[in-house]
Design a protein around this motif. Structure first.
Motif, PDB file in Angstrom:
ATOM      1  N   PHE A   1      13.327 -14.066   7.179  1.00 27.36           N
ATOM      2  CA  PHE A   1      12.598 -13.889   8.434  1.00 27.36           C
ATOM      3  C   PHE A   1      12.495 -12.407   8.801  1.00 27.36           C
ATOM      4  N   ILE A   2      13.577 -11.682   8.644  1.00 25.36           N
ATOM      5  CA  ILE A   2      13.550 -10.240   8.949  1.00 25.36           C
ATOM      6  C   ILE A   2      12.612  -9.519   7.985  1.00 25.36           C
ATOM      7  N   GLY A   3      12.634  -9.942   6.694  1.00 23.91           N
ATOM      8  CA  GLY A   3      11.713  -9.336   5.737  1.00 23.91           C
ATOM      9  C   GLY A   3      10.261  -9.592   6.090  1.00 23.91           C
ATOM     10  N   ALA A   4       9.935 -10.846   6.507  1.00 22.66           N
ATOM     11  CA  ALA A   4       8.559 -11.165   6.894  1.00 22.66           C
ATOM     12  C   ALA A   4       8.139 -10.385   8.126  1.00 22.66           C
ATOM     13  N   PHE A   5       9.056 -10.256   9.077  1.00 23.99           N
ATOM     14  CA  PHE A   5       8.730  -9.487  10.277  1.00 23.99           C
ATOM     15  C   PHE A   5       8.549  -8.007   9.943  1.00 23.99           C
ATOM     16  N   GLY A   6       9.358  -7.514   8.999  1.00 20.71           N
ATOM     17  CA  GLY A   6       9.189  -6.130   8.569  1.00 20.71           C
ATOM     18  C   GLY A   6       7.856  -5.893   7.883  1.00 20.71           C
ATOM     19  N   VAL A   7       7.423  -6.865   7.057  1.00 20.37           N
ATOM     20  CA  VAL A   7       6.114  -6.750   6.414  1.00 20.37           C
ATOM     21  C   VAL A   7       4.998  -6.757   7.453  1.00 20.37           C
ATOM     22  N   TYR A   8       5.158  -7.580   8.478  1.00 19.66           N
ATOM     23  CA  TYR A   8       4.153  -7.639   9.543  1.00 19.66           C
ATOM     24  C   TYR A   8       4.038  -6.303  10.271  1.00 19.66           C
ATOM     25  N   LEU A   9       5.186  -5.690  10.605  1.00 22.49           N
ATOM     26  CA  LEU A   9       5.155  -4.395  11.275  1.00 22.49           C
ATOM     27  C   LEU A   9       4.643  -3.309  10.338  1.00 22.49           C
ATOM     28  N   SER A  10       5.031  -3.387   9.073  1.00 22.39           N
ATOM     29  CA  SER A  10       4.575  -2.388   8.110  1.00 22.39           C
ATOM     30  C   SER A  10       3.070  -2.465   7.904  1.00 22.39           C
ATOM     31  N   GLU A  11       2.527  -3.674   7.917  1.00 19.73           N
ATOM     32  CA  GLU A  11       1.081  -3.819   7.766  1.00 19.73           C
ATOM     33  C   GLU A  11       0.351  -3.167   8.937  1.00 19.73           C
ATOM     34  N   GLY A  12       0.902  -3.318  10.142  1.00 21.27           N
ATOM     35  CA  GLY A  12       0.285  -2.659  11.281  1.00 21.27           C
ATOM     36  C   GLY A  12       0.350  -1.145  11.185  1.00 21.27           C
ATOM     37  N   ASP A  13       1.428  -0.632  10.554  1.00 21.75           N
ATOM     38  CA  ASP A  13       1.565   0.819  10.425  1.00 21.75           C
ATOM     39  C   ASP A  13       0.698   1.383   9.316  1.00 21.75           C
ATOM     40  N   THR A  14       0.441   0.600   8.269  1.00 23.62           N
ATOM     41  CA  THR A  14      -0.295   1.122   7.121  1.00 23.62           C
ATOM     42  C   THR A  14      -1.771   0.746   7.113  1.00 23.62           C
ATOM     43  N   MET A  15      -2.158  -0.314   7.855  1.00 24.47           N
ATOM     44  CA  MET A  15      -3.541  -0.779   7.796  1.00 24.47           C
ATOM     45  C   MET A  15      -4.194  -0.896   9.167  1.00 24.47           C
ATOM     46  N   GLY A  16      -3.436  -1.010  10.221  1.00 23.85           N
ATOM     47  CA  GLY A  16      -4.008  -1.232  11.541  1.00 23.85           C
ATOM     48  C   GLY A  16      -4.271   0.062  12.290  1.00 23.85           C
ATOM     49  N   PHE A  17      -4.316  -0.067  13.614  1.00 24.07           N
ATOM     50  CA  PHE A  17      -4.620   1.079  14.459  1.00 24.07           C
ATOM     51  C   PHE A  17      -3.518   2.128  14.401  1.00 24.07           C
ATOM     52  N   ASN A  18      -2.281   1.684  14.166  1.00 26.34           N
ATOM     53  CA  ASN A  18      -1.199   2.663  14.025  1.00 26.34           C
ATOM     54  C   ASN A  18      -1.430   3.568  12.824  1.00 26.34           C
ATOM     55  N   SER A  19      -1.950   2.991  11.751  1.00 25.35           N
ATOM     56  CA  SER A  19      -2.281   3.804  10.588  1.00 25.35           C
ATOM     57  C   SER A  19      -3.368   4.812  10.911  1.00 25.35           C
ATOM     58  N   PHE A  20      -4.357   4.370  11.671  1.00 23.93           N
ATOM     59  CA  PHE A  20      -5.426   5.285  12.060  1.00 23.93           C
ATOM     60  C   PHE A  20      -4.891   6.435  12.917  1.00 23.93           C
ATOM     61  N   LYS A  21      -4.011   6.117  13.859  1.00 21.72           N
ATOM     62  CA  LYS A  21      -3.438   7.172  14.689  1.00 21.72           C
ATOM     63  C   LYS A  21      -2.614   8.149  13.857  1.00 21.72           C
ATOM     64  N   ASP A  22      -1.902   7.614  12.857  1.00 22.91           N
ATOM     65  CA  ASP A  22      -1.117   8.495  11.994  1.00 22.91           C
ATOM     66  C   ASP A  22      -2.023   9.439  11.205  1.00 22.91           C
ATOM     67  N   LYS A  23      -3.135   8.924  10.702  1.00 20.41           N
ATOM     68  CA  LYS A  23      -4.069   9.781   9.961  1.00 20.41           C
ATOM     69  C   LYS A  23      -4.729  10.814  10.873  1.00 20.41           C
ATOM     70  N   ILE A  24      -5.014  10.420  12.099  1.00 20.68           N
ATOM     71  CA  ILE A  24      -5.604  11.377  13.039  1.00 20.68           C
ATOM     72  C   ILE A  24      -4.609  12.484  13.364  1.00 20.68           C
ATOM     73  N   GLN A  25      -3.339  12.137  13.497  1.00 20.92           N
ATOM     74  CA  GLN A  25      -2.320  13.160  13.757  1.00 20.92           C
ATOM     75  C   GLN A  25      -2.222  14.141  12.594  1.00 20.92           C
ATOM     76  N   LYS A  26      -2.264  13.619  11.369  1.00 23.87           N
ATOM     77  CA  LYS A  26      -2.234  14.508  10.208  1.00 23.87           C
ATOM     78  C   LYS A  26      -3.473  15.387  10.165  1.00 23.87           C
ATOM     79  N   LEU A  27      -4.619  14.823  10.536  1.00 27.64           N
ATOM     80  CA  LEU A  27      -5.852  15.609  10.559  1.00 27.64           C
ATOM     81  C   LEU A  27      -5.784  16.712  11.608  1.00 27.64           C
ATOM     82  N   LYS A  28      -5.231  16.401  12.774  1.00 29.26           N
ATOM     83  CA  LYS A  28      -5.097  17.418  13.814  1.00 29.26           C
ATOM     84  C   LYS A  28      -4.170  18.547  13.373  1.00 29.26           C
ATOM     85  N   LYS A  29      -3.067  18.189  12.693  1.00 29.38           N
ATOM     86  CA  LYS A  29      -2.160  19.224  12.206  1.00 29.38           C
ATOM     87  C   LYS A  29      -2.859  20.132  11.200  1.00 29.38           C
ATOM     88  N   TYR A  30      -3.675  19.521  10.332  1.00 31.95           N
ATOM     89  CA  TYR A  30      -4.388  20.323   9.340  1.00 31.95           C
ATOM     90  C   TYR A  30      -5.401  21.255  10.015  1.00 31.95           C
TER      91      TYR A  30
END
Length: 700
Positions: free
Chosen positions: A384-413
């Protein structure tokens, strides 16, 4: 050229009315365009799931040359085969045309459909139908209902209530599952190799392999109404093995309706359902041990569970020991629901590996059950913890959180490179708009792994609105529209953050089609920034914008002057006029490739239309000079004269230049074209070899 390894395809003429041929594994198609570079004469559609290999024209001829094949003889042989196929296709087309005559045998054979009535009956049982969706959802809900209610009734039914009282809802559910058994074995169709299988025998065989025995045994639980003490209701618990099937089917049904659930969401949902069922079953079995296995034991977990600190086995405990009868009662609480909550409290605490200790095992049976529960709980919590971790990781790598992370890297550049603030704002604004529209930053990279034809179809589906807005593009053929849609690149501008689309004097080779918003045109007053051709064309450019206006909206295009320019210097300034302006850029290189595929006549007409019209407004009726000759100089003067006459009499666009040719021009053109076809039949092979040699030289 394509080679069919597995499956079946249908060859359909351009009108799409009838299947003229069916190709099976080992066949090939598309050879006409491979050898003669002619447009596709027919459409080939997959009838089943197919594996197809593609062979490129250049690769084939390179391999033939490497193996010392005589290309001239090869092309002559193919020309003979092509002529035979053409005569055969014409005969088939003629027969199909004759078959449309009512009353003929061929008409009755083709248009009679004795299975039409059956297909109408089976329509609700087709894969993806609304009825099948709700039917599968009802099966899932009723299965979960039995998985929850049956163990609860066995463990917590009232004393003296008999062997499992049958309620009306249970009887209705049993009838529903009996109907489900019949429909799935005879009616519900399925997809096999990409096609719908309606054969009753195949449906039954598939159901036998997928779970008919489980459903049949589970339906025997309806017999409990005649023999309640046999506990036949427990047979319905076998339907837990059908949960994965129902879950997979409902997921597919939702996907067909545009509701796509990610893999992480599905895994988390299954684990949550399993967690709820496991705790419920553990609570029921925990109480079953107390009620049935240890009925005559004085000390059990229930008789020692005294929440208010009473003496063991007294009135203050979950169960009370009776010295006279030598057994304890089932539940000493106000209701059986209270006993269920205490059992559920124990299962939750043990299953989650917390273990409060207020309820603990007393006998050997209870201790062994707790061992089993702890081991299962530890394994399950890890999953269950592994499935929940995959769910959160998917949001960080594919969802809006991923987009915000890429925008932050773009701003730094951008900050590291000391990019001006206004340019930084424009870049961030563009990426935000792109994310809202497509939920991805690089749409082309997402499509790159797909076959080319599928890329064209997806691009056209996404950008069809833009194609329909521009009348020049909307009048093109489907395949040309798909290629243009695939070549269009979205660009977003704003009057506040990014107003300048391009300025006079800039060098650019793109045409911009306005999809939404408004752009404003500013003509130059200082011609020093223009090149010689731009200064010479300044008056004509001013007349053009006097005709169409300096404010352009959706459906207009700008920047088309690059088609006849050798330097690419812009002759005007284009600014965004609204908060958000969506433009689709088409480069001159991509447009040239598309026009080359269209052929000399249609390609020149297309470029001429872009240079003389804007939306449906004309700003020039003269032929524009300077269009690049992308078809080579092999055409003679007579052919060019023919193309010019065809351009006026057989216009590619329904609303193009009015017909001003001589009355007999059309007849002359047709006769000349027929004569040209007869005289050029011998030169086809030489032309193909010459084009192949040119391609080889370019690649070298």
């Amino acid at each position: 050229m394509f080679f069919l390894e597995r499956g079946t395809v249908h060859v359909v003429p351009s009108n799409g009315s009838t299947v003229v041929a069916t190709l099976v594994a080992g066949s090939f198609f598309g050879e006409t365009s491979l050898f003669l570079k002619q447009p596709r004469a027919s459409s080939v559609c997959a009838a089943t799931f197919c594996d197809i290999f593609e062979l490129n024209r250049t690769d084939l001829f390179n391999e033939l040359q490497r193996r010392d094949f005589d290309l001239v003889d090869t092309l002559k042989t193919f020309s003979c085969i092509h002529d035979e196929n053409s005569r055969r296709n014409k005969a088939i087309q003629k027969s199909l045309l004759d078959s449309r005559t009512p009353g003929t045998k061929l008409n009755k054979l083709i248009h009679s459909d004795p299975t039409t009535r059956n297909r109408k009956v089976l329509e609700i049982f087709m894969p993806g139908s609304v009825f099948s969706f709700f039917f599968d959802a009802a099966c899932m809900v009723l299965t979960i209902y039995f998985l929850m209610s049956v163990p609860y009734r066995v463990a917590f039914r009232e004393e003296g209530g008999g062997g499992g009282r049958i309620v009306l809802f249970d009887l209705v559910a049993d009838v529903f599952f009996i109907a489900d058994l019949y429909l799935r074995s005879t009616r519900f169709t399925f997809m096999r190799d990409g096609s719908i299988c309606t054969d009753n025998k195949a449906i039954l065989q598939r159901y036998l392999k997928s779970g008919m025995s489980i459903d049949a045994i589970s339906c025997l639980s309806v017999m409990e109404i005649f023999a309640p003490r046999l506990q036949l209701r427990l047979l319905s618990l076998l339907r837990i093995l059908r949960i994965p099937f129902f879950h997979r089917t409902i997921r597919l049904q939702l996907s067909l309706r545009g509701i796509r659930l990610s893999l992480a969401t599905n895994v988390l949902g299954r684990m949550t359902l399993l967690y709820v069922l496991s705790n419920h079953w553990a609570a029921c079995f925990w109480f079953i041990i107390h009620r049935y296995v240890e009925r005559r034991a004085k000390y059990t977990w229930a008789t020692t569970d005294c929440p208010w600190g009473a003496e063991v086995g007294s009135d203050g405990c979950l169960a009370k020991w009776n010295e006279t009868l030598g057994e304890h009662n089932v539940c000493n609480m106000d209701s059986y629901q209270d006993c269920y909550l205490r059992s559920l409290h124990f299962s939750l605490a043990t299953f989650s590996t917390v273990g409060y200790g207020d309820i603990s095992p007393v006998t050997i049976q209870e201790t062994l059950f707790e061992f089993f529960l702890v081991l299962c709980g530890a394994c399950y919590m890890a999953c269950f913890i592994g499935a929940f971790g995959v769910y959160l990781s998917e949001g960080d790598t594919m969802g809006f959180n991923s987009f915000k992370d890429k925008i932050q890297k773009l701003k730094k550049y951008l900050h590291y490179r000391n990019i001006p603030e206004d340019i930084q704002t424009s870049i961030i604004f563009f990426h935000h708009c792109r994310w809202r529209d497509s939920q991805t930053l690089d749409e082309r990279q997402t499509l790159s792994i797909l076959p080319e034809q599928l890329q064209l179809d997806i691009s056209f589906a996404v950008k069809q609105r833009v194609i329909c807005l521009v009348p020049i593009l909307d009048s093109l053929s489907d395949i040309v529209q798909k290629r243009i849609a695939h070549a269009l690149i979205l660009q977003v501008y704003s009057i506040r953050d990014n107003p300048i689309i391009y300025s006079q004097g800039d060098i650019g080779w793109e045409i911009y089609f306005v999809a939404s918003g408004v752009v404003s045109i500013t003509l130059p007053t200082d011609f020093t920034e223009l090149d010689t051709a731009g200064r010479a064309n300044a008056a004509a450019n001013k007349e053009k914008f006097d005709s169409i206006g300096l404010i352009l909206g959706a459906g207009n295009h700008v920047g088309e002057s690059c088609l006849c320019s050798e330097s690419g210097v812009r002759q005007e300034t284009v600014l965004a006029g609204t908060t958000k302006v969506e433009l689709y850029a088409l480069s001159k290189e991509n447009l040239t490739d598309i026009c080359r595929l269209m052929g000399p006549e249609k390609g020149r007409n297309f470029m001429q239309a872009l240079l003389t019209r804007n939306k449906k407004n004309w700003h020039s009726f003269d032929k524009v000079e300077g269009i690049a000759d992308i078809w080579g100089e092999s055409a003679n003067a007579a052919q060019r004269q023919e193309q010019n006459s065809l351009g006026r009499n057989h216009s590619f666009f329904p609303w193009s230049t009015p017909n001003t040719a001589e009355p007999n021009a059309r007849g002359t053109t047709v006769r000349r074209r027929r004569m040209s076809r007869r005289s050029s039949s011998q030169g086809t092979i030489e032309m193909v070899l010459k084009e192949l040699q040119n391609e080889q030289n370019d690649s070298d």
